[in-house]
Write a protein that holds these residues in place. Structure first.
Motif, PDB file in Angstrom:
ATOM      1  N   UNK A 208      19.218  21.031  30.431  1.00 48.42           N
ATOM      2  CA  UNK A 208      20.518  21.493  30.918  1.00 48.42           C
ATOM      3  C   UNK A 208      20.453  22.961  31.325  1.00 48.42           C
ATOM      4  N   UNK A 209      21.194  23.274  32.372  1.00 45.70           N
ATOM      5  CA  UNK A 209      21.237  24.657  32.857  1.00 45.70           C
ATOM      6  C   UNK A 209      22.022  25.502  31.868  1.00 45.70           C
ATOM      7  N   UNK A 210      21.596  26.719  31.656  1.00 47.70           N
ATOM      8  CA  UNK A 210      22.344  27.583  30.745  1.00 47.70           C
ATOM      9  C   UNK A 210      23.727  27.887  31.313  1.00 47.70           C
ATOM     10  N   UNK A 211      24.664  28.100  30.436  1.00 48.65           N
ATOM     11  CA  UNK A 211      26.013  28.423  30.881  1.00 48.65           C
ATOM     12  C   UNK A 211      26.006  29.766  31.585  1.00 48.65           C
ATOM     13  N   UNK A 212      26.807  29.847  32.622  1.00 50.31           N
ATOM     14  CA  UNK A 212      26.901  31.103  33.346  1.00 50.31           C
ATOM     15  C   UNK A 212      27.657  32.113  32.495  1.00 50.31           C
ATOM     16  N   UNK A 213      27.178  33.313  32.521  1.00 51.16           N
ATOM     17  CA  UNK A 213      27.859  34.371  31.793  1.00 51.16           C
ATOM     18  C   UNK A 213      28.468  35.343  32.788  1.00 51.16           C
ATOM     19  N   UNK A 214      29.476  36.014  32.353  1.00 51.35           N
ATOM     20  CA  UNK A 214      30.155  36.991  33.188  1.00 51.35           C
ATOM     21  C   UNK A 214      29.692  38.370  32.753  1.00 51.35           C
ATOM     22  N   UNK A 215      29.273  39.167  33.724  1.00 48.12           N
ATOM     23  CA  UNK A 215      28.776  40.500  33.400  1.00 48.12           C
ATOM     24  C   UNK A 215      29.941  41.454  33.163  1.00 48.12           C
ATOM     25  N   UNK A 216      29.632  42.556  32.537  1.00 46.32           N
ATOM     26  CA  UNK A 216      30.636  43.586  32.301  1.00 46.32           C
ATOM     27  C   UNK A 216      31.177  44.100  33.634  1.00 46.32           C
ATOM     28  N   UNK A 217      30.306  44.246  34.625  1.00 41.96           N
ATOM     29  CA  UNK A 217      30.732  44.719  35.945  1.00 41.96           C
ATOM     30  C   UNK A 217      31.733  43.745  36.579  1.00 41.96           C
ATOM     31  N   UNK A 218      31.507  42.447  36.396  1.00 42.27           N
ATOM     32  CA  UNK A 218      32.432  41.455  36.946  1.00 42.27           C
ATOM     33  C   UNK A 218      33.783  41.515  36.233  1.00 42.27           C
ATOM     34  N   UNK A 219      33.751  41.717  34.940  1.00 39.39           N
ATOM     35  CA  UNK A 219      34.999  41.832  34.187  1.00 39.39           C
ATOM     36  C   UNK A 219      35.770  43.069  34.629  1.00 39.39           C
ATOM     37  N   UNK A 220      35.047  44.168  34.818  1.00 35.07           N
ATOM     38  CA  UNK A 220      35.695  45.404  35.269  1.00 35.07           C
ATOM     39  C   UNK A 220      36.277  45.236  36.670  1.00 35.07           C
ATOM     40  N   UNK A 221      35.572  44.528  37.550  1.00 32.25           N
ATOM     41  CA  UNK A 221      36.073  44.282  38.899  1.00 32.25           C
ATOM     42  C   UNK A 221      37.324  43.406  38.857  1.00 32.25           C
ATOM     43  N   UNK A 222      37.329  42.416  37.984  1.00 28.46           N
ATOM     44  CA  UNK A 222      38.501  41.549  37.837  1.00 28.46           C
ATOM     45  C   UNK A 222      39.693  42.344  37.309  1.00 28.46           C
TER      46      UNK A 222
END
Length: 86
Positions: A45-59
């Protein structure tokens, strides 16, 4: 009673390099019927995608720019409808 998936994971925990064929044989010895597809899905199974700190900050910045999370969600939903229509 463990599920088929739990049994497969237990075998993989003891033998991480086990092939689907050897896992299937081990399950048969335990009286558990499982498909090769299920075994492969669990093993590879493919590992779950994680959200980076940069993506959280952009959101967070986008949400602030839209003056709230609800407005940001509405804008993203509208964008999704536009891109799905193409």
């Amino acid at each position: 009673m463990p599920t088929k998936s739990d049994s497969i994971r237990a075998i993989l925990a003891k033998q991480p390099d086990a092939t689907p064929k050897t896992i299937l044989a081990a399950l048969k010895k335990r009286g558990i019927k499982a498909s090769a597809a299920l075994i492969a899905a669990i093993k590879y199974k493919a590992p779950k995608r994680t959200v980076s700190l940069a993506q959280i900050q952009a959101a967070k910045a986008f949400s602030a720019k839209m003056r709230g999370l609800d407005a940001a969600r509405a804008a993203l939903a509208a964008y999704g409808r536009l891109t799905d229509a193409k």
